[in-house]
Write a protein that holds these residues in place. Structure first.
Motif: not given
Length: 263
Positions: A112-132
């Motif tokens: 099974i897969n779990n489909v969801y809505v992530p917090y895109v703005n928070i992901n974008n912030y954390l990409i700047d901090k951690f890269g991946t």
């Protein structure tokens, strides 16, 4: 790149930003902290303050895992899953918009897969901090953990994971997901009503189908008493993660972070 054998675990909702550091060799949680999030202030400014206050967030880690803590999700059998239809799966369980970004997790232990809505703005912030980094919906890890517990058990079992204003109810059997839903509640009566209604709809006998409780609950509160009044076998799942003695000495770790610590 040299390894430091430490893993950063982050759990984020619309109300909280929490994180833990796990020593991968000792299998031990060595640090934990949590901060409130205000919907009235820009999220980037708040996260900037969190990273300045908690210097541990700026260290290097072998692995960074981010858990999006919301119930904007639904589980779909993999054979029926299509990436082009992710928004349509969610429209039956939650309010979605054409501008929403959808993601999905594949459960390792089940088809099974779990489909969801992530917090895109928070992901974008954390990409700047951690890269991946790796991110999941928090209910992916909750269900995966419970499916592993149910393997080779031919009997149905119910699990309720209690948080402050809602709880997830999961029914599993022999490594298969029978039922998942998230319910809003305010009183012990709300709590037991949703559980008994689900038992009735799925034709589960309260005398034979046990209820296991996780999260914000203990045997002395009224939620446990309500459950025990109507269901013959009720217990609280014991946390099996290890927390360093120094952390336990200086910090009371809330039970609702069961999923974070097991990530």
């Amino acid at each position: 790149m040299s390894k430091n054998y430490h893993k950063l675990l982050i759990q984020v909702s619309l109300k909280k930003f929490s994180f833990a550091i796990k020593d991968k060799l000792a299998h031990e949680i060595t640090h934990f902290a949590s901060e409130a999030i205000s919907l009235n202030k820009p999220i980037d400014e708040q996260l900037d303050k969190f990273f300045q206050k908690h210097i541990e967030l700026n260290d290097k880690y072998d692995e960074v895992v981010v858990l999006h803590d919301n119930s904007l999700n639904t589980f779909i059998p993999r054979e029926l899953f299509s990436e082009e239809s992710m928004g349509s799966y969610l429209q039956y369980t939650t309010k979605v918009f054409s501008t929403d970004y959808f993601a999905y997790d594949e459960l390792e232990t089940s088809k099974i897969n779990n489909v969801y809505v992530p917090y895109v703005n928070i992901n974008n912030y954390l990409i700047d901090k951690f890269g991946t980094f790796t991110y999941h919906n928090i209910n992916t890890l909750l269900v995966e953990n419970l499916l592993k517990k149910s393997i080779q058990n031919p009997n149905k079992e119910a699990y309720a994971f209690l948080q402050k204003d809602h709880f997830e109810l999961i029914i599993v059997q022999n490594g298969e997901l029978i039922f998942f839903n998230s319910f809003q509640y305010q009183t012990p009566q709300d709590f037991i009503y949703y559980i008994l209604f689900t038992y009735e709809q799925l034709v589960l006998n309260p005398d034979f189908v046990p209820l296991h409780l996780l999260g914000r609950i203990d045997e002395n509160d009224t939620y446990f008493e309500q459950a025990y009044t109507y269901i013959r076998e009720v217990d609280i799942v014991q946390n099996k993660f290890f927390i360093s003695g120094d952390l336990l000495l200086h910090h009371q770790v809330p039970k609702q972070y069961y999923i974070l610590f097991h990530s």
